[in-house]
Scaffold this active site. Structure first.
Site, mmCIF file in Angstrom:
data_model
loop_
_atom_site.group_PDB
_atom_site.id
_atom_site.type_symbol
_atom_site.label_atom_id
_atom_site.label_comp_id
_atom_site.label_asym_id
_atom_site.label_seq_id
_atom_site.Cartn_x
_atom_site.Cartn_y
_atom_site.Cartn_z
ATOM 1 C CG PHE A 58 -1.895 1.176 1.188
ATOM 2 C CD1 PHE A 58 -3.128 1.039 0.568
ATOM 3 C CD2 PHE A 58 -1.565 2.405 1.729
ATOM 4 C CE1 PHE A 58 -4.021 2.110 0.490
ATOM 5 C CE2 PHE A 58 -2.450 3.488 1.663
ATOM 6 C CZ PHE A 58 -3.681 3.329 1.044
ATOM 7 C CG ASP A 109 5.591 3.639 1.705
ATOM 8 O OD1 ASP A 109 5.599 4.240 2.804
ATOM 9 O OD2 ASP A 109 4.594 3.604 0.964
ATOM 10 C CE LYS A 163 -0.055 5.856 7.594
ATOM 11 N NZ LYS A 163 -1.466 6.128 7.428
#
Ligand SMILES: Cc1ncc(COP(=O)(O)O)c(C=O)c1O
Length: 389
Positions: free
Chosen positions: A135, A220, A249
């Protein structure tokens, strides 16, 4: 103050409907806790989908942002700015060896977009390989690297040049790389994909193979960064040195921010080839500096390592025929169960614990790293209770 029904009615009437919403109205947060409008307290293992590592309303972040709001709120990157300079330097210190320069942006998807654009610009090649169950976000480039059908199916055609290979399978990578391959992108631990942990041998093998082939290695770390796994970045757990790293985040302590980090050899980068109005903005920069300082001052990395070990071991002691496996690193934890996760998330919320799904049948726990041992005991007790059959 509006009632639960009024708030729900307005959100349903005026938002697009892309989010499946839970019947909880959150009023405030502090540290690892959230409270709803009825005063019910929750231990928050959703943690803003992993964006609340330093806790809700972190005092370092609150005071940095308050001060920033009264000093300077807009300053795009055509000007120099002291706090941005300091943040860039701090990022170079905390990221894996070899990462020295940064493009600042506002989210994880944007960080990955930057990674793909730089990978193409630097190599002159156009193919990007990603992984099954990976993702990477929902903008078109990031979505093209994201695997799950439900995120992709309404949006074809996606960006050409992306493909997916099985995770934890070095032979698949060896077969997939060709003379047009610019980069391979991976999560060290697949978050959305079900808290699936990369094998150490695999990840090191990937790095060695990509170096030999001159293919860029993109890691990532949007979900795994800023202490989540008991290291600044999950790459550190295995001594990985990616060519490009992406983060977002928890970087801003609740303020939207992201970054792409890259090595020093940027000869092929062209002026004005990429940019972002809010990238490197003073509020995000101030909050990110505060996050880094808070993590350092409070020894959050080591505490996360210890608390994570305790949390995982305690969950492993639960005896339930529903549990297939408990796995994780630091405070990024999944319980794979034999059935759908969502009904259990609802039961946990009733018991005062908020958690996430990861894939169909994994309960995911991403608590703020400031969570205390007692709170972990509380969560484990509630998990035990709801998984009893
Ligand atoms: C590994 C990973 N990459 C990228 C993203 C996308 O980040 P954002 O939602 O900030 O665009 C996410 C979000 O969950 C993520 O977990």
């Amino acid at each position: 103050m509006m009632s639960f029904e009024e708030i729900k009615e307005k959100e349903e009437r005026y938002s697009t409907g892309v989010y499946p919403k839970r019947d909880i109205v959150i009023k405030k947060g502090k540290g690892a806790y959230l409270w709803d409008i009825n005063g019910k307290k929750y231990v928050d293992c959703v943690g803003g989908h992993g964006s609340a590592n330093v806790g809700h309303c972190n005092p370092y972040v609150a005071s940095a942002v308050k001060e920033q709001l009264e000093t300077l709120t807009s300053c795009t990157e055509i000007f120099l700015y002291e706090k941005r300079a300091l943040l860039l330097e701090e990022l170079a210190k905390i990221t894996p060896t070899g990462i020295e320069k940064f493009f600042l942006c506002n989210s994880g998807a944007e960080a990955n977009e930057a990674a793909f654009k730089f990978a193409r610009m630097l190599t002159g090649k156009n193919e990007i390989i990603a992984t099954v169950k990976g993702f990477h976000g929902r903008t078109f480039g990031a979505l093209s690297a994201t695997w799950e059908k439900k995120y992709r199916e309404y949006f074809y055609p996606l960006v050409p040049g992306f493909s997916h290979i099985p995770y934890n399978n070095l032979d698949a990578l060896k077969e997939a790389v060709n003379e047009n391959t610019a980069a391979f992108i991976i999560e060290v631990i697949q978050g959305e994909g079900g808290i699936r942990i990369g094998d150490e041998d695999y990840l090191r093998g990937v790095q060695k193979f990509l170096k030999e082939k001159g293919v860029l290695f993109i890691i990532d770390e949007v979900q795994t960064g800023f202490g989540r796994t008991g290291a600044w970045f999950a790459s550190d757990l295995y001594g990985l040195e990616p060519d490009i790293i992406t983060m977002a985040k928890s970087m801003g302590g609740g303020i939207p921010v992201g970054a792409m980090g890259i090595g020093a050899n940027l000869e092929n980068v062209k002026k004005l080839s990429h940019g972002s109005t809010f990238g490197g903005n003073p509020i995000a920069v101030a909050s990110s500096l505060a996050v880094i300082k808070f993590i350092k001052d409070n020894d959050i990395i080591n505490k996360t390592k210890e608390l994570g070990r305790y949390f995982i071991e305690s969950l492993k002691e639960i005896s339930s025929p529903l549990i297939r496996e408990v796995r994780g690193k630091g405070l990024m934890i999944g319980i794979e169960i034999k059935t759908k996760a969502t009904p259990f998330l609802k039961k946990l919320a009733d018991q005062g614990v908020l958690a996430l799904p990861a894939g169909r049948n994994v309960l995911r726990f991403l608590p703020p790293l400031v969570i205390e041992k007692d709170d972990i005991d509380f969560v484990v007790e509630k998990v035990n209770k709801v998984l009893k059959v």
